[in-house]
Each structure stands twice: as structure tokens, then as C-alpha cells.
Design a protein around this motif. Sequence first.
Motif, PDB file in Angstrom:
ATOM      1  N   ILE A  87       1.320  -0.813  -0.326  1.00 40.27           N
ATOM      2  CA  ILE A  87       0.004  -0.088   0.120  1.00 40.27           C
ATOM      3  C   ILE A  87       1.014   1.136   0.043  1.00 40.27           C
ATOM      4  N   TRP A  88       2.009   1.220   0.939  1.00 39.75           N
ATOM      5  CA  TRP A  88       2.772   2.648   0.721  1.00 39.75           C
ATOM      6  C   TRP A  88       4.120   2.313  -0.428  1.00 39.75           C
ATOM      7  N   MET A  89       3.494   1.185  -1.455  1.00 43.52           N
ATOM      8  CA  MET A  89       4.725   1.963  -2.329  1.00 43.52           C
ATOM      9  C   MET A  89       3.811   2.435  -3.428  1.00 43.52           C
ATOM     10  N   ASN A  90       2.213   1.684  -3.492  1.00 45.44           N
ATOM     11  CA  ASN A  90       0.776   2.367  -4.720  1.00 45.44           C
ATOM     12  C   ASN A  90       0.596   3.445  -4.201  1.00 45.44           C
ATOM     13  N   ILE A  91       1.228   3.850  -2.616  1.00 46.02           N
ATOM     14  CA  ILE A  91       0.465   5.350  -2.399  1.00 46.02           C
ATOM     15  C   ILE A  91       2.082   6.280  -3.532  1.00 46.02           C
ATOM     16  N   LEU A  92       2.745   6.046  -2.711  1.00 45.32           N
ATOM     17  CA  LEU A  92       4.093   6.646  -3.474  1.00 45.32           C
ATOM     18  C   LEU A  92       3.954   6.909  -4.987  1.00 45.32           C
ATOM     19  N   THR A 180      13.391   3.641   1.172  1.00 49.40           N
ATOM     20  CA  THR A 180      13.165   4.579   1.895  1.00 49.40           C
ATOM     21  C   THR A 180      11.984   4.641   2.808  1.00 49.40           C
ATOM     22  N   PHE A 181      11.178   3.204   2.073  1.00 49.41           N
ATOM     23  CA  PHE A 181       9.618   2.579   3.021  1.00 49.41           C
ATOM     24  C   PHE A 181      10.568   2.327   3.992  1.00 49.41           C
ATOM     25  N   ASP A 182      12.326   2.244   4.332  1.00 49.28           N
ATOM     26  CA  ASP A 182      12.798   1.539   5.396  1.00 49.28           C
ATOM     27  C   ASP A 182      12.572   2.029   7.073  1.00 49.28           C
ATOM     28  N   LEU A 183      12.603   4.050   5.420  1.00 48.93           N
ATOM     29  CA  LEU A 183      12.981   4.908   6.972  1.00 48.93           C
ATOM     30  C   LEU A 183      11.614   5.020   7.145  1.00 48.93           C
TER      31      LEU A 183
ATOM     32  N   PHE B 181       9.070  12.449  19.231  1.00 47.48           N
ATOM     33  CA  PHE B 181      10.490  12.793  18.211  1.00 47.48           C
ATOM     34  C   PHE B 181      10.780  11.230  18.017  1.00 47.48           C
ATOM     35  N   ASP B 182      10.351  10.509  19.320  1.00 46.04           N
ATOM     36  CA  ASP B 182      11.481   8.927  18.622  1.00 46.04           C
ATOM     37  C   ASP B 182      10.464   8.534  17.304  1.00 46.04           C
ATOM     38  N   LEU B 183       9.432   8.911  17.216  1.00 41.73           N
ATOM     39  CA  LEU B 183       9.091   8.540  15.300  1.00 41.73           C
ATOM     40  C   LEU B 183      10.036   8.462  14.451  1.00 41.73           C
ATOM     41  N   CYS B 184      10.706  10.059  14.962  1.00 39.53           N
ATOM     42  CA  CYS B 184      11.541  10.616  13.565  1.00 39.53           C
ATOM     43  C   CYS B 184      12.817   9.694  14.105  1.00 39.53           C
ATOM     44  N   TRP B 185      13.536   9.756  14.983  1.00 38.78           N
ATOM     45  CA  TRP B 185      14.643   9.194  15.331  1.00 38.78           C
ATOM     46  C   TRP B 185      15.221   7.942  14.819  1.00 38.78           C
ATOM     47  N   ASP B 186      14.267   7.090  15.258  1.00 40.36           N
ATOM     48  CA  ASP B 186      13.575   5.583  15.197  1.00 40.36           C
ATOM     49  C   ASP B 186      13.749   5.952  13.790  1.00 40.36           C
ATOM     50  N   ALA B 187      13.419   5.948  13.005  1.00 36.60           N
ATOM     51  CA  ALA B 187      13.255   6.563  11.329  1.00 36.60           C
ATOM     52  C   ALA B 187      14.498   6.598  10.468  1.00 36.60           C
ATOM     53  N   ILE B 188      15.043   7.956  11.187  1.00 35.37           N
ATOM     54  CA  ILE B 188      16.598   7.988  10.667  1.00 35.37           C
ATOM     55  C   ILE B 188      18.054   7.263  11.032  1.00 35.37           C
TER      56      ILE B 188
END
Lengths: 190, 190, 190, 190
Positions: A87-92, A180-183, B181-188
Motif C-alpha cells: 500500500i505504501w508503495m502504491n501511494i508513493l 525510503t520505505f525502510d525509513l 520525536f522518537d518516531l523521527c529518530w527511529d526512522a533515521i
Amino acid sequence: MKLKDDKKYARIFGAVLKLVTKKGLAGMTMGDISKEAGIATGTLYVYFDNKDALINALFAACRENSVMVSFRGYDAQQPFKPGFRSIWMNILRYRLHNFEEFIFQEQCYHSPYITAATREKARQLAEPLYALIARGQKEQLIKNLEPDILVAFIIGAMNELVKQIHYTGSTLTKTRMNTTFDLCWDAIKA
Amino acid sequence: MKLKDDKKYARIFGAVLKLVTKKGLAGMTMGDISKEAGIATGTLYVYFDNKDALINALFAACRENSVMVSFRGYDAQQPFKPGFRSIWMNILRYRLHNFEEFIFQEQCYHSPYITAATREKARQLAEPLYALIARGQKEQLIKNLEPDILVAFIIGAMNELVKQIHYTGSTLTKTRMNTTFDLCWDAIKA
Amino acid sequence: MKLKDDKKYARIFGAVLKLVTKKGLAGMTMGDISKEAGIATGTLYVYFDNKDALINALFAACRENSVMVSFRGYDAQQPFKPGFRSIWMNILRYRLHNFEEFIFQEQCYHSPYITAATREKARQLAEPLYALIARGQKEQLIKNLEPDILVAFIIGAMNELVKQIHYTGSTLTKTRMNTTFDLCWDAIKA
Amino acid sequence: MKLKDDKKYARIFGAVLKLVTKKGLAGMTMGDISKEAGIATGTLYVYFDNKDALINALFAACRENSVMVSFRGYDAQQPFKPGFRSIWMNILRYRLHNFEEFIFQEQCYHSPYITAATREKARQLAEPLYALIARGQKEQLIKNLEPDILVAFIIGAMNELVKQIHYTGSTLTKTRMNTTFDLCWDAIKA
DNA sequence: GATGAATGAGATTTCATTCAT
DNA sequence: TATGAATGAAATCTCATTCAT
């Protein structure tokens, strides 16, 4: 006596979308639209009552289209992560391939053209996404935060990414899409 | 002899910001602005050449202001994560407390009012953020992706969060700020 | 407390004259005038009640000046033709050397700025020329037509000549002045 | 379907000409013009891009018209003097009967409305007159001066005569036309 | 239904004049 | 007196909408 022409709706919508990236919603006149669509100004009023109605109709169409595409190929039976991922990929992909529609919707959202009713209807279309998030939380795969926050985070990040990719003109390889999905996934995973 | 009044710039800017959330950039006339600012329409043209110039000037001012605030209290000597965190919090707080400025800037970005020059200048102001990301990558604390992608992700997510918070009217407790903030931090984080 | 400054009148008049050839009477604003004169707009209103008064004052000044110069060195005792010739030459030289004044007067004449009173006063200043023509007719040196016609003919021809000479940038040698005078003289001589 | 109306061009031009003698070029607004023409202000902009374009178009039309009329009935086969005379009379009559057009052109010439291009085009239309003068010189009937000087003299004198006649309200009998032509002819004849 | 000229309210901008300093 | 910012009426121009063909 001819009937209303379906192709003309498409031509009009196409014209608005083409113009919105160039001139913005603000700087787009009915004259511009008719010219771009290759029809007379008066004809616009055969198809729509007025400018507001035109914009709202296109907004609704885009919204519906975007939601339909998002859940294409989604199978609730498969495990959560691959489902969420597709779904994420679809939206992107949708936003990248229909960049004009995407920008148009963004511009509309905070404009005086869109009525409260249309706005509310748009929100409802996002329901399936909320449901999906809820499922992820139930399966303890996703952080247990308010869904609003999570959706805002996911969508906001993606929107900006799409603009980034579009404006820098960089091609989006599979690997890059994956990273980017992994992010996103790293952010929300439990 | 009367001299050009710095307070009047502030009054004009304030009027625009007040109006933009109500009427949007499109539906805001010079008459509206002057009335809101409590001055004559002609006076606007003493301070700005035309509507475009006015919008561009305010855009530039907001941009500069927002960047200045972002790095307030930042100390490059302290370890990366707390530094990054304080900046992230600065930005979030700024956008929440100056929501009108934030919306104004968003509306401007794809409008025909903003000139290419202003847009470019805005981009340059983001440089410190890029530098910060680079530092994080050098210290192997942050994922080794293109900085553009990372910045887009961080900023996009935050923007949407801000709108979410503002429109739902939810109060932002310290705990909630931390979790977001943790959401963001976990992402990057690497 | 300073008194009104005579040099400032000159500066203002000079500014108007400089602007009239560039922008015409129509396209000349009080702002333009003050800028060109190097003074503030408000100061113009210290020296003149309003724009009309300013234009009328300059018009009157030009007119007086032009008449004064025309009859310079004229001696009613000398024979008619050389007297007429010297006056004709005076007028030609004046218009060439004060081209801006000349154009300004022309523009004024059919403009709404000039009041009927000013116009009438201007006409009166031409009296000496009519008297001269009358003398020529009495001495049977000049055709016996209505003086109005003769004056119109002489002045009209000269005006166009002046513009011709000015705009082509041709220098006016003595010989050429003589031949052009002969054109005029041959026309009106009995 | 409504098509652009040629009569409306005429109505607009007529309105401008009527107004120019009353208010001058400076004091004539688009509102005045539309009211005089009996149409809406906006309609003016259907026919002309802006005020400049409107004035320039009318100027060009007047110029063309005036030249066309001048050479009406001219036969290059007949001897020079009667041919020249008939053209001279044509021009005089035209200016008297179309006094508004004449004044309009005069006002335009030094106004900021007229572009360099329009001015140049106007000059070119005078070519036939120069050719005529050249013929007269070749036949040794006209003084051998620069054609520019001769044309300026003839036209200048006539212009002033026309104004003289118009403003004094004197009727122009055949005899008077003849005597004024003789003034001109005596001036230029070899 | 299709056209595009016509409309006029309203937007932007200008500018002669005033006014506070 | 000199200044130039402030004013607001009026000018130019735009544009959503209507209307005649």
C-alpha cells in the motif's frame, strides 16, 4: 442536439491539472482553463455551475482515484508488513506518476474553494488506512500511538519525499524505494 | 519629517498572516490587508512596490525567522543526538506557536507570487540543517542516505504532525513530544 | 525661518521642462517633477497651490519670456523688412535654443491645465506681432489678408520647421536660416 | 455565437475623438471612453489590450485615413501645379472636416502613449508627399531646398491655419481657400 | 450544446494632495 | 520652510459569469 460530452470533462480536468503546477490554484482563471482545454469559456458553464463546483468536482475525483489506487492488489489475508508495504508503495507511485493531481489536492486542501463537506468526504476516504494501522497495532507490529499521529507522520513524510524526488528529477530505483520505505517502517514499527 | 515606520512593516505582515489562515493566499486582497493593518490602501504601496513584492518580503522574513529560531541554543560541542533533538523540538515548537507563518509559507511555495529568486534564497537557508545531518552521518549515528531524502522525510513528517496537532486542537504534552520525536529518530538512526 | 527660495522656482520649472519632452504633459506626475527637481513632493506645494497652478505659472513665464526675446533689438524706426526679418530670426532662434519651453507651450495650449484666462493672456502677448503685420500691410509690403491668417501661417510654418530641425539634429547655418526666411517672406510679401 | 463587432471599433474610436477635444488626451479615462461609446469598461479590453494599444490603434487608423484622403482624385498625368493644389486642398478640407482626428493626432505625437514603432509607421505614410515635392523640383517649379524643410513648412502652415479657422469659427469660402493656397504656393514656387 | 463577446463588480495600482515632524 | 510618509479617490485592468447567436 448533442449530449454532454464525457471527453470534455476529461479535457477540462486535464487542463486544470496542467495549470496548477504552473500557475498555482490562485493564479488560474476560468479563461486559462478553457484555453488550455481548447474549448470556449462559456462551455465550462455547461459542464459546471461555477468555478467552485469545477474545483470541488475535480478534487473529489482525484481523491477517489487516489484511494482506489492505494488499495489496489491489497489482500487482507496476507501478513501485515508486506500488505502495508504494498500500500505504501502504491501511494508513493501514485503521487509520483500523478504529481499534478497530488499538488492539486494539496493546494485545494487549504483553499477557500473546497467546502467543509468536500473536506469531510475526503477524510472519510482515508478510513481504510486508519483501519490498516489499527490492525498493525493489534498485531503489535506498530507502535501504540494515536493513529492520527501515525498517519500524519507517514503521509507527511511521503508527501515531502515525493516533491523532493519530483523537483530534483532523480529517478526512483527499486533500491531507493526500498530504503525510503525502510525509513518509514523503522519509524513506526513497534 | 515622518520616516518610514518599522512598526508598520510589522503591522502589515501581521495582517497578512492573520488573513492567510482565514481566506487563503488567493482570497486575500490588498484592501483586506490594509484594512486589517489599519492603514490606507495606498500606504501599502509606500512600503512595497506591489502585491508580489509584499508576499515575497514576508515569505523571506518568515523563512529567515524560522531558521534563526531553529538553531537557537544549539551547541555544536554537545553530542549529536541531544543537539539534533533540541533543534527538532525548536522547529516543532516554532511551527506550532507560529502556525500562521507556517501555513503562509506552505501556501506560498507553490503559488505564482513567489519568484524563483526567493525560492532559491529559502533553500539556502536550510543549509545548516544539511550540515547537521552530515555530521550525524559522519558520526555514524544516522543512516547513510542522501541528505535530501532525510531532510525531506524529517520535515515532511513534522509539517503534517503540526497540522494534525493544530487542527485537532490537542495539547502537546512533553510525553507526546517525546514519542513523536522518537518516531523521527527511529526512522533515521543508523 | 527661511523664505521662499527663488532658485527653487527655477529648479521646479527646469524639471517640468526636462520631463515634458520625455514623458509629455500627460505622463508627468508631481512625484516625477519633485524627483527631477531634487526636492520633496510636499515642497512643491509650498511654492504652488496645486498642479494646475504650477503648469499655468510656468506657461505664463515661458510666454512672457518668449515674447520678450522676440522683440529684442527691434527698432520701429528701421525699414519694415529688416525689422520683420530680425524678429522672425529672434523667434526661430528662441524656439530652437529653448526647444523644451516651446514644446511645453504647445502641449499646454490644448490641455485642460491651461485656464481660459491664461490662454487669453497668452494671446494678448502676441499683439505686437499683429501690430507689426499691420504696419507691413500699411506700407503695402505684405499681402492684404486678415492678420490672423498671416500670423497663423508664419507661426505654424516656423513651428514645424523648428521641430524638423530639432529632431533631425541638423545644424542651422546662416545660409539655411536665410533660405527658410525667404520661404516665409515670399509667401507673405505683397 | 457573437463575433467581434466592427461597428464597435468605430464606436470606441468615435468616443475617443469626441472626448479628446473636450478633455484632452490627458484627462480622458477608460471609463469616460466606455461611457461615451455606450459599452461596459470591460468591453474595451475585449477590443484592445490596454489604453496604450487603444490610442496607438486609433492613431494609426487616423494617419492611414488622412493619407488616403489626401491623394484622392490625384492624377499623376496632369500638370504639377493643379495636382499639387488639389492635394493641398484635400489635406486642408480633411483637417477641417475631421478636426477631432487632427487634434487627436497632434496631441498624440508628443505623448507617452505613442510608441516609437507607431511614430515611424506614421512617418512612412508621408512618403507620397515627399515624392510629389521631388517631382515639382525636377520640373523646376519648386524651390530646390531639402524636401524635409519644404514639407515641414507646408504642413506646419496648414495646421495652424486649420486651427485658426476652426477656433475663430470663420467659414471658409472658396476665395479664402484660394488666397491661403496662394500663400503657400508663393512660398515654395521656384 | 458550443461559442466567445459583453458585462460590471471588484481587484490592483497610481497620484494629487495633506499632514505630522 | 522642507520633508516624505500617509491618504483615499479615482484610474486601470481582471475575471467569473451571462447572454445572444
